[in-house]
Every structure is written in structure tokens, then in C-alpha cells.
Write a protein that holds these residues in place. Structure first.
Motif, PDB file in Angstrom:
ATOM      1  N   HIS A 138      52.630 -24.297  94.525  1.00 52.68           N
ATOM      2  CA  HIS A 138      51.731 -25.173  94.114  1.00 52.68           C
ATOM      3  C   HIS A 138      51.240 -26.420  94.750  1.00 52.68           C
ATOM      4  O   HIS A 138      50.362 -26.825  94.218  1.00 52.68           O
ATOM      5  CB  HIS A 138      51.794 -25.690  92.553  1.00 52.68           C
ATOM      6  CG  HIS A 138      51.860 -24.309  91.476  1.00 52.68           C
ATOM      7  ND1 HIS A 138      51.743 -24.520  90.290  1.00 52.68           N
ATOM      8  CD2 HIS A 138      51.919 -23.152  91.762  1.00 52.68           C
ATOM      9  CE1 HIS A 138      51.881 -23.480  89.678  1.00 52.68           C
ATOM     10  NE2 HIS A 138      51.822 -22.473  90.549  1.00 52.68           N
ATOM     11  N   ASN A 139      52.072 -26.739  95.604  1.00 53.12           N
ATOM     12  CA  ASN A 139      51.656 -27.727  96.643  1.00 53.12           C
ATOM     13  C   ASN A 139      52.148 -27.669  98.032  1.00 53.12           C
ATOM     14  O   ASN A 139      53.400 -27.252  98.172  1.00 53.12           O
ATOM     15  CB  ASN A 139      51.607 -29.362  96.006  1.00 53.12           C
ATOM     16  CG  ASN A 139      52.983 -29.882  96.240  1.00 53.12           C
ATOM     17  OD1 ASN A 139      53.915 -29.383  96.582  1.00 53.12           O
ATOM     18  ND2 ASN A 139      53.106 -31.122  96.192  1.00 53.12           N
ATOM     19  N   GLU A 153      54.648 -38.771  94.832  1.00 53.75           N
ATOM     20  CA  GLU A 153      55.548 -37.604  95.177  1.00 53.75           C
ATOM     21  C   GLU A 153      55.200 -36.751  96.310  1.00 53.75           C
ATOM     22  O   GLU A 153      55.858 -36.040  96.768  1.00 53.75           O
ATOM     23  CB  GLU A 153      55.584 -36.608  93.997  1.00 53.75           C
ATOM     24  CG  GLU A 153      54.266 -35.926  93.644  1.00 53.75           C
ATOM     25  CD  GLU A 153      53.032 -36.827  92.978  1.00 53.75           C
ATOM     26  OE1 GLU A 153      53.186 -37.874  92.808  1.00 53.75           O
ATOM     27  OE2 GLU A 153      51.899 -36.173  92.611  1.00 53.75           O
ATOM     28  N   SER A 154      53.750 -36.815  96.975  1.00 56.03           N
ATOM     29  CA  SER A 154      53.584 -36.074  97.892  1.00 56.03           C
ATOM     30  C   SER A 154      52.497 -36.829  99.048  1.00 56.03           C
ATOM     31  O   SER A 154      51.935 -37.896  98.737  1.00 56.03           O
ATOM     32  CB  SER A 154      52.464 -34.713  97.343  1.00 56.03           C
ATOM     33  OG  SER A 154      51.533 -35.377  96.717  1.00 56.03           O
ATOM     34  N   TRP A 206      49.594 -35.810  99.458  1.00 57.35           N
ATOM     35  CA  TRP A 206      48.350 -35.600  98.723  1.00 57.35           C
ATOM     36  C   TRP A 206      48.072 -37.027  97.948  1.00 57.35           C
ATOM     37  O   TRP A 206      47.048 -37.722  97.814  1.00 57.35           O
ATOM     38  CB  TRP A 206      48.409 -34.586  97.786  1.00 57.35           C
ATOM     39  CG  TRP A 206      46.855 -34.168  97.283  1.00 57.35           C
ATOM     40  CD1 TRP A 206      46.282 -33.336  97.732  1.00 57.35           C
ATOM     41  CD2 TRP A 206      46.544 -34.584  95.988  1.00 57.35           C
ATOM     42  NE1 TRP A 206      44.974 -33.263  96.750  1.00 57.35           N
ATOM     43  CE2 TRP A 206      45.293 -34.294  95.782  1.00 57.35           C
ATOM     44  CE3 TRP A 206      46.870 -35.902  95.191  1.00 57.35           C
ATOM     45  CZ2 TRP A 206      44.622 -34.593  94.701  1.00 57.35           C
ATOM     46  CZ3 TRP A 206      46.066 -36.159  94.114  1.00 57.35           C
ATOM     47  CH2 TRP A 206      45.046 -35.792  93.865  1.00 57.35           C
ATOM     48  N   PRO A 216      47.586 -29.295  87.091  1.00 55.69           N
ATOM     49  CA  PRO A 216      47.677 -28.349  88.139  1.00 55.69           C
ATOM     50  C   PRO A 216      48.556 -27.363  88.175  1.00 55.69           C
ATOM     51  O   PRO A 216      48.358 -26.318  88.455  1.00 55.69           O
ATOM     52  CB  PRO A 216      47.885 -29.167  89.175  1.00 55.69           C
ATOM     53  CG  PRO A 216      48.501 -30.482  88.792  1.00 55.69           C
ATOM     54  CD  PRO A 216      47.872 -30.692  87.379  1.00 55.69           C
ATOM     55  N   PHE A 239      41.597 -26.805  89.004  1.00 54.92           N
ATOM     56  CA  PHE A 239      42.958 -26.224  89.398  1.00 54.92           C
ATOM     57  C   PHE A 239      42.921 -24.746  89.112  1.00 54.92           C
ATOM     58  O   PHE A 239      43.683 -23.824  89.853  1.00 54.92           O
ATOM     59  CB  PHE A 239      43.939 -26.907  88.676  1.00 54.92           C
ATOM     60  CG  PHE A 239      44.204 -28.423  89.217  1.00 54.92           C
ATOM     61  CD1 PHE A 239      44.288 -28.809  90.133  1.00 54.92           C
ATOM     62  CD2 PHE A 239      43.985 -29.171  88.266  1.00 54.92           C
ATOM     63  CE1 PHE A 239      44.389 -29.893  90.639  1.00 54.92           C
ATOM     64  CE2 PHE A 239      44.274 -30.791  88.400  1.00 54.92           C
ATOM     65  CZ  PHE A 239      44.400 -31.215  89.663  1.00 54.92           C
ATOM     66  N   ASP A 260      46.644 -27.734  98.751  1.00 56.49           N
ATOM     67  CA  ASP A 260      46.541 -28.990  98.811  1.00 56.49           C
ATOM     68  C   ASP A 260      45.427 -29.027 100.345  1.00 56.49           C
ATOM     69  O   ASP A 260      44.522 -29.643 100.207  1.00 56.49           O
ATOM     70  CB  ASP A 260      47.538 -29.814  99.173  1.00 56.49           C
ATOM     71  CG  ASP A 260      48.179 -30.554  97.724  1.00 56.49           C
ATOM     72  OD1 ASP A 260      47.308 -30.257  96.869  1.00 56.49           O
ATOM     73  OD2 ASP A 260      49.237 -31.121  97.980  1.00 56.49           O
ATOM     74  N   PHE A 282      56.379 -30.893  92.524  1.00 57.26           N
ATOM     75  CA  PHE A 282      55.617 -31.062  93.488  1.00 57.26           C
ATOM     76  C   PHE A 282      56.452 -32.127  94.682  1.00 57.26           C
ATOM     77  O   PHE A 282      55.673 -32.773  95.374  1.00 57.26           O
ATOM     78  CB  PHE A 282      54.349 -31.977  92.854  1.00 57.26           C
ATOM     79  CG  PHE A 282      53.305 -31.392  92.449  1.00 57.26           C
ATOM     80  CD1 PHE A 282      52.734 -30.270  93.082  1.00 57.26           C
ATOM     81  CD2 PHE A 282      53.096 -31.618  91.078  1.00 57.26           C
ATOM     82  CE1 PHE A 282      51.921 -29.504  92.200  1.00 57.26           C
ATOM     83  CE2 PHE A 282      52.067 -30.927  90.336  1.00 57.26           C
ATOM     84  CZ  PHE A 282      51.484 -29.985  91.020  1.00 57.26           C
ATOM     85  N   ARG A 299      46.798 -23.599  87.859  1.00 62.11           N
ATOM     86  CA  ARG A 299      47.139 -22.871  89.165  1.00 62.11           C
ATOM     87  C   ARG A 299      47.899 -21.580  88.856  1.00 62.11           C
ATOM     88  O   ARG A 299      47.689 -20.680  89.417  1.00 62.11           O
ATOM     89  CB  ARG A 299      47.983 -23.797  90.197  1.00 62.11           C
ATOM     90  CG  ARG A 299      47.088 -24.765  90.934  1.00 62.11           C
ATOM     91  CD  ARG A 299      47.920 -25.765  91.774  1.00 62.11           C
ATOM     92  NE  ARG A 299      46.962 -26.836  92.207  1.00 62.11           N
ATOM     93  CZ  ARG A 299      47.192 -28.058  92.906  1.00 62.11           C
ATOM     94  NH1 ARG A 299      48.276 -28.219  92.737  1.00 62.11           N
ATOM     95  NH2 ARG A 299      46.470 -28.717  93.383  1.00 62.11           N
ATOM     96  N   CYS A 308      42.710 -28.789  98.221  1.00 64.33           N
ATOM     97  CA  CYS A 308      42.851 -29.555  96.870  1.00 64.33           C
ATOM     98  C   CYS A 308      42.313 -31.202  97.375  1.00 64.33           C
ATOM     99  O   CYS A 308      43.450 -31.527  98.136  1.00 64.33           O
ATOM    100  CB  CYS A 308      43.883 -29.745  95.950  1.00 64.33           C
ATOM    101  SG  CYS A 308      44.054 -30.780  94.617  1.00 64.33           S
ATOM    102  N   ASP A 368      41.693 -36.703  88.731  1.00 69.35           N
ATOM    103  CA  ASP A 368      42.726 -35.617  89.218  1.00 69.35           C
ATOM    104  C   ASP A 368      43.035 -34.924  88.290  1.00 69.35           C
ATOM    105  O   ASP A 368      43.169 -33.627  88.262  1.00 69.35           O
ATOM    106  CB  ASP A 368      43.751 -36.361  90.051  1.00 69.35           C
ATOM    107  CG  ASP A 368      45.138 -35.572  90.407  1.00 69.35           C
ATOM    108  OD1 ASP A 368      44.901 -34.431  90.521  1.00 69.35           O
ATOM    109  OD2 ASP A 368      46.338 -35.987  90.295  1.00 69.35           O
ATOM    110  N   ARG A 369      43.926 -35.250  87.274  1.00 69.24           N
ATOM    111  CA  ARG A 369      44.628 -34.620  86.141  1.00 69.24           C
ATOM    112  C   ARG A 369      43.835 -34.710  84.731  1.00 69.24           C
ATOM    113  O   ARG A 369      43.416 -35.571  84.686  1.00 69.24           O
ATOM    114  CB  ARG A 369      46.228 -34.518  86.158  1.00 69.24           C
ATOM    115  CG  ARG A 369      46.997 -34.186  87.442  1.00 69.24           C
ATOM    116  CD  ARG A 369      48.253 -34.487  87.321  1.00 69.24           C
ATOM    117  NE  ARG A 369      48.820 -34.084  88.600  1.00 69.24           N
ATOM    118  CZ  ARG A 369      50.082 -34.008  88.860  1.00 69.24           C
ATOM    119  NH1 ARG A 369      50.919 -34.607  88.049  1.00 69.24           N
ATOM    120  NH2 ARG A 369      50.669 -33.855  89.989  1.00 69.24           N
TER     121      ARG A 369
HETATM  122  O1  AHR Z   1      47.290 -33.213  90.937  1.00 65.95           O
HETATM  123  C1  AHR Z   1      47.154 -32.775  92.000  1.00 65.95           C
HETATM  124  C2  AHR Z   1      48.385 -32.456  92.630  1.00 65.95           C
HETATM  125  O2  AHR Z   1      49.472 -33.320  92.331  1.00 65.95           O
HETATM  126  C3  AHR Z   1      48.498 -31.864  94.244  1.00 65.95           C
HETATM  127  O3  AHR Z   1      48.483 -30.800  94.296  1.00 65.95           O
HETATM  128  C4  AHR Z   1      49.943 -32.392  94.495  1.00 65.95           C
HETATM  129  O4  AHR Z   1      50.119 -32.546  95.769  1.00 65.95           O
HETATM  130  C5  AHR Z   1      50.118 -33.609  93.749  1.00 65.95           C
HETATM  131  O5  AHR Z   1      51.191 -34.133  93.829  1.00 65.95           O
END
Ligand code: AHR
Length: 348
Positions: A252-253, A69-70, A72, A200, A165, A281, A228, A204, A301, A146-147
Motif C-alpha cells: 500500500h505504499n 512515517e514516510s 510521502w 488509504p 484511494f 505513492d 506504512f 486501496r 498518490c 489526505d485522509r
Molecule cells: O494517506 C496517504 C498515505 O499515507 C501514503 O500512501 C503513505 O505513504 C502515507 O504515509
């Protein structure tokens, strides 16, 4: 008679040639099978559950990435792939394309394959108990990278590695307090949050709120998820501008922030001046906008989790103790810094 004999002889020779050909083909097939067996051998060993004590094969790590999705997220995948190659770990990587059900399927396929360790970046916190129990029953340790997840039995997860976060939200709030020192209220805040029910998104939001809670000037007048995604950040910002008057955007991102900045500019406003922008990020694109004054604060991040995941995977396979939680060391970049121009390339 002679003619018959000659015909028979020719057929005999043809048959012999065919036999030789078949033999040669069989030998070639055997050689190919042996070579491929060597290459795929790790998988075969993993599948049949042969123990690794002999150290004859690399560790197999199943890694389930939640999506792309990003920038990141793409940087995070790259970090894991590179670190596995550097560490000599065989990686089975599956991208779930933003669907939790795909992640659950991926985890089940790793279990069926009998990988040595699983690492995964869960899209949301809930809904993992069953599949993680299956991994535990199969004796496969699981790293949350990460999560995090919310499970009834904590022993289903070997450890969490990633960002704090909540602390990122606190840092965002701290920046806002400093930026708004002496500014009279009300100070109206719009929040574009991340994927609903993800760690996050939850933390956050919580950290930021806790930080500004005791200052009556601040009011969160708008809050909506942008998942995101850059496209959603753009869309949600358009909605914000048409429904509310805001002084601050807390996004948030970076992906969503970049989309929001497009909408702010399209609406004839100046990002970073008419609306104070705080993002999380530290993607290169956001740092570039910080340097241009279009973003006021970037809370870091880091997606570079690959190396630490490989260290943990090796320790788990060796049966060593590992910490339950490992947070990344992170910083923040703001308009108050005097060394913005010397920030090294971010790599994501
Ligand atoms: O879990 C981290 C988040 O997920 C980051 O901030 C974001 O950019 C990503 O997609």
C-alpha cells in the motif's frame, strides 16, 4: 558635617542614576513589548476572538499532521508549510507522531487559540465526533486533507481534499490484470496494507479486490498491515517469504515496498521478476526501482496538497461555497511505459 553632606550627595547622585537607569529600562521594555506585540499580534487577535473583517491580520490555519512515517508524509508537510508561506497564511503546525490522541489534543489547542480554519490529516477514520463538534461549536471550519473521517454528522467537516484511494486500488488491480494476461492460475498475491482503519488502507484494499474479484486465477494468500513504515514492510516481507509462496506483492505504499525489496533480495530472490511488485505513492526511491526493473508498477498518490488547502482556507474564511470533495489528479507509472527515463524528479 561637610563629610555627612558629601556622603548624602553621593548617595543622592547614585539614586538619581539608578532612577534614570530604571526609566530607560522601562522604555526599552515597552519598545520590545510593542515590537513583539506586532509580531505575535495575529495570535493575540486570534486568541481574543477579534473578527477578521478588518483584513488587518493574516488568516490563521491550524494544521495537524499525523506523523512522519514516510517520504510521502514528509513531502506532504513540506507542501503545506510552503503553500502557507506563499499564500500569506499564518500556519500553526503540529505533528502528532502517529498518535490519534496527539491529533485530538492539537485540534483542541487550535480551538482554544481560535484559529480561523483547521486542516488535518486524520490517522484513522473513527473517533473524531467529539472534537469536531467542539470545532463546529466554536465556528471553526475543518478541512480533511489526505485522509477522511467517519462521523455521524457530515456537517462537522467542510470538505475533503486528497486522493481517491479506491481508484488507486482499482489502478493497481488493472495493472495486475494486464501483467498476468494469458498466465495460468493460481496467481498468489501477498498484500502489505497500510495503517489499520485508515482511509488509504481501507480503500486501496477494496479497489484492488473489486478489480480482480471476477478472475478466479487470483488468490490473496497473505495480508498484513505494515503501518506504512519501511521497517515494517521489511519485517512483514520476511514473514511472507517464510510462510507463503507468492507471485505478486501488492504493497500500500512505497516506504513499505522499499523495505520489502530489501527482504526479497536478502532472501536471494529477484524483485520485479520472481515476485511482481505493485506499490502506491510515487516517491523518487520507488520510481528509481521501477526504472531498474525491481518494481513493476507505481500508482501515483500525490502529497502536494498545500496549495489547494490554502485556496480552500481562504474561501472558507470569506464565507464562500466550496466543493464537498476534491480529488487530486493522479497517474501511474508501469513497466509498460516507454518514457520511464524521462519522468521528472518527483520532489518527495
Ligand atoms: O494517506 C496517504 C498515505 O499515507 C501514503 O500512501 C503513505 O505513504 C502515507 O504515509
Amino acid at each position: 558635617m561637610w563629610e555627612e553632606y558629601r556622603t548624602l550627595k553621593v548617595w543622592n547622585e547614585k539614586l538619581m542614576n539608578a532612577k534614570v537607569l530604571i526609566k530607560r529600562l522601562a522604555v526599552a521594555l515597552l519598545i520590545i513589548a510593542a515590537v513583539l506585540g506586532g509580531v505575535w499580534g495575529f495570535g493575540m487577535i486570534g486568541r481574543t476572538g477579534m473578527p477578521r473583517e478588518d483584513e488587518q491580520r493574516p488568516i490563521i490555519l491550524g494544521f495537524s499532521q499525523l506523523g512522519s512515517e514516510s517520504g510521502w508524509r514528509i513531502g506532504n508537510t513540506r507542501s503545506v508549510v510552503k503553500a502557507a508561506a506563499d499564500a500569506g497564511i499564518q500556519l500553526m503546525e503540529r505533528n502528532a507522531e502517529q498518535k490519534q490522541e496527539n491529533q485530538i489534543k492539537a485540534l483542541r489547542s487550535f480551538i482554544a487559540y481560535q484559529v480561523d480554519v483547521i486542516a488535518f490529516s486524520p490517522k484513522v477514520e473513527d473517533g473524531w465526533d467529539n472534537v469536531l463538534r467542539e470545532a463546529k461549536e466554536a465556528g471553526i471550519p475543518v478541512i480533511c486533507s489526505d485522509r477522511a473521517v467517519k462521523v455521524a454528522d457530515d456537517s462537522l467537516i467542510a470538505c475533503f481534499v486528497g486522493s481517491d484511494f479506491y481508484d488507486q486500488g482499482v489502478r493497481a488491480g488493472k495493472f495486475l490484470l494486464r501483467k498476468m494476461e494469458g498466465v495460468p492460475g493460481p496467481i498468489r498475491i501477498a498484500e502489505i496494507s497500510g495503517t489499520v482503519d485508515s482511509t488509504p488502507m481501507r480503500d486501496r484494499a477494496r479497489g484492488f479486490r473489486d478489480m480482480i474479484a471476477n478472475d478466479a486465477r487470483f488468490e490473496i494468500v497473505y495480508s498484513k498491515s505494515g503501518d506504512f513504515l519501511r521497517s515494517m514492510g521489511k519485517e512483514v516481507m520476511r514473514d511472507i517469504l517464510s510462510t507463503a509462496e507468492v507471485d505478486v506483492l501488492y504493497s500500500h505504499n512505497d516506504a513499505m515496498t522499499l523495505g520489502a525489496v530489501e527482504s526479497i533480495e536478502a532472501g536471494g530472490m529477484i524483485p520485479g521478476k520472481d515476485i511482481v511488485i505493485i506499490t502506491v505513492d510515487g516517491e523518487q526511491g520507488a520510481i528509481d526501482l521501477l526504472k531498474q526493473g525491481k518494481i513493476n508498477c507505481v500508482v501515483e498518490c500525490t502529497p502536494m496538497l498545500g496549495d489547494i488547502i490554502m485556496v480552500l482556507a481562504k474561501k472558507l474564511v470569506a464565507g464562500e461555497e466550496i466543493p464537498r470533495v476534491i480529488y487530486s489528479e493522479e497517474t501511474m507509472f508501469t513497466e509498460f511505459d516507454d518514457n520511464l527515463l524521462s519522468i521528472p524528479p518527483r520532489g518527495y
